[in-house]
Design an enzyme around this catalytic site. Structure first.
Site, mmCIF file in Angstrom:
data_model
loop_
_atom_site.group_PDB
_atom_site.id
_atom_site.type_symbol
_atom_site.label_atom_id
_atom_site.label_comp_id
_atom_site.label_asym_id
_atom_site.label_seq_id
_atom_site.Cartn_x
_atom_site.Cartn_y
_atom_site.Cartn_z
ATOM 1 N N THR A 133 71.243 35.081 -13.573
ATOM 2 C CA THR A 133 72.279 35.257 -12.548
ATOM 3 C C THR A 133 72.122 36.612 -11.857
ATOM 4 O O THR A 133 71.793 37.596 -12.518
ATOM 5 C CB THR A 133 73.650 35.234 -13.275
ATOM 6 O OG1 THR A 133 73.839 33.943 -13.820
ATOM 7 C CG2 THR A 133 74.801 35.585 -12.355
ATOM 8 N N ARG A 160 79.849 21.254 -14.329
ATOM 9 C CA ARG A 160 80.271 22.438 -15.090
ATOM 10 C C ARG A 160 80.239 23.676 -14.182
ATOM 11 O O ARG A 160 79.288 23.904 -13.457
ATOM 12 C CB ARG A 160 79.341 22.627 -16.288
ATOM 13 C CG ARG A 160 79.641 23.880 -17.126
ATOM 14 C CD ARG A 160 78.799 25.051 -16.717
ATOM 15 N NE ARG A 160 78.943 26.185 -17.607
ATOM 16 C CZ ARG A 160 78.472 27.405 -17.328
ATOM 17 N NH1 ARG A 160 77.838 27.628 -16.201
ATOM 18 N NH2 ARG A 160 78.628 28.388 -18.170
ATOM 19 N N VAL A 161 81.300 24.453 -14.235
ATOM 20 C CA VAL A 161 81.378 25.677 -13.436
ATOM 21 C C VAL A 161 81.485 26.856 -14.395
ATOM 22 O O VAL A 161 82.245 26.792 -15.375
ATOM 23 C CB VAL A 161 82.604 25.616 -12.492
ATOM 24 C CG1 VAL A 161 82.843 26.956 -11.810
ATOM 25 C CG2 VAL A 161 82.403 24.514 -11.448
ATOM 26 N N GLY A 162 80.725 27.910 -14.135
ATOM 27 C CA GLY A 162 80.751 29.080 -15.024
ATOM 28 C C GLY A 162 81.725 30.146 -14.548
ATOM 29 O O GLY A 162 82.668 29.876 -13.795
ATOM 30 N N THR A 182 77.104 38.874 -16.359
ATOM 31 C CA THR A 182 76.232 37.725 -16.591
ATOM 32 C C THR A 182 76.310 37.378 -18.070
ATOM 33 O O THR A 182 76.646 38.227 -18.893
ATOM 34 C CB THR A 182 74.775 38.041 -16.175
ATOM 35 O OG1 THR A 182 73.969 36.884 -16.427
ATOM 36 C CG2 THR A 182 74.192 39.206 -16.947
HETATM 37 N N1 ASP Z 1 77.356 33.414 -16.304
HETATM 38 C C1 ASP Z 1 76.586 32.318 -15.805
HETATM 39 C C2 ASP Z 1 77.263 31.029 -16.134
HETATM 40 O O1 ASP Z 1 77.758 30.874 -17.239
HETATM 41 C C3 ASP Z 1 75.215 32.240 -16.373
HETATM 42 C C4 ASP Z 1 74.547 33.537 -16.578
HETATM 43 O O2 ASP Z 1 74.982 34.578 -16.140
HETATM 44 O O3 ASP Z 1 73.513 33.504 -17.201
HETATM 45 O O4 ASP Z 1 77.257 30.157 -15.305
#
Ligand code: ASP
Length: 272
Positions: A133, A160-162, A182
């Site tokens: 990210t 799915r939403v992060g 992240t």
């Molecule tokens: N935080 C992001 C998510 O969970 C993924 C990441 O940062 O690696 O969608």
């Protein structure tokens, strides 16, 4: 006219979204169905405005769509097909965003899954030598702002939403600070980690102390991995991580700070 900090955020993230080496835009990890679904957001600490797109497909620069949501609509978050329709209406560049490398790693992971084996891939980056990210924080002398863009986690459930489009979870900006994160999004959302960093800076901590404290708290509450980057209105910054990697570049008045390294808490906060 958009403020310079918003333009700076967008320009920085567009470069990363166009590269196949980052988990955002073109180069995003694939979901279980082999599709790219992306999240992106912008938080403007000066105006208190926030905008995001979630689970958007086929658009090369989701952070630019997030900016358009802020500037052209009264909405805060647009998701899924509605976000795509909005982006198409406003002429954003389209692409399936699937890089050849991400596709081949996804195919191998699916074969492993079908054989009942563990999918042999990095959940956050898809590929060993790729980065995760992307996020950026800016102080333009007038206000603070933050932006982030991601393809999320490999093999995620469609839809799915992060934490990237969740204000207070993976991103935050106020008159006090700008924060991007992240890592495992669900953990950041449930602990409101980005907002916690802002509160700690507001209470007097240096952004470096706030980032480290927030990561320790995230680890103790959720056992999660991640990285945090924070900046305050005095131009002080801090970053810490316990994920495999967390490359950070700091620019002050157009010059890159040589040898800047985020604080590595991997030994202390190992995830088993
Ligand atoms: N935080 C992001 C998510 O969970 C993924 C990441 O940062 O690696 O969608």
């Amino acid at each position: 006219m958009p403020e310079s900090r918003i333009k700076a955020l967008e320009s920085a993230l567009n470069v990363l979204e166009d590269s196949p080496y980052f988990n955002c835009g073109y180069g995003s990890v694939l979901n279980l169905n082999g599709e790219v679904e992306m999240d992106a957001s912008i938080a403007d600490g000066k105006t208190g405005r926030f905008s995001a797109v979630a689970a958007i497909r086929f658009i090369r620069n989701p952070v630019s769509v997030a900016r358009a949501v802020m500037e052209k609509t009264g909405a805060v978050i647009l998701a899924g097909d509605g976000a795509l329709e909005f982006a198409r209406k406003h002429g954003f560049r389209e692409s399936n965003c699937i890089s050849a490398e991400q596709l081949s790693t996804w195919q191998k992971a699916r074969e492993n899954l079908a054989r009942g084996k563990k999918p042999d891939l990095n959940l956050f980056t898809g590929l060993e030598h790729h980065a995760d990210t992307v996020g950026c924080v800016v102080w333009d002398g007038n206000g603070l702002a933050a932006a982030s863009s991601t393809g999320g986690c490999s093999l995620k459930m469609p839809g799915r939403v992060g934490d990237t489009p969740c204000l207070g979870g993976g991103i935050f900006a106020s008159r006090t600070s700008a924060v991007v994160c992240t890592g495992m999004g669900e953990a950041f959302i449930e602990t409101l980690t980005a907002k916690y960093v802002d509160e700690k800076i507001e209470s007097g901590l240096h952004p470096q102390q706030a980032a480290e404290l927030a990561l320790k708290r995230l680890h103790s509450l959720k056992g999660a991995q991640g990285g945090i980057l924070a900046l305050d209105a005095r131009g002080r910054f801090g970053s810490a991580f316990n994920a495999a990697q967390f490359p950070v570049i700091i620019m002050v008045n157009g010059k890159t700070l040589e040898d800047y390294e985020p604080v590595n808490l991997r030994q202390l906060l190992r995830v088993h």
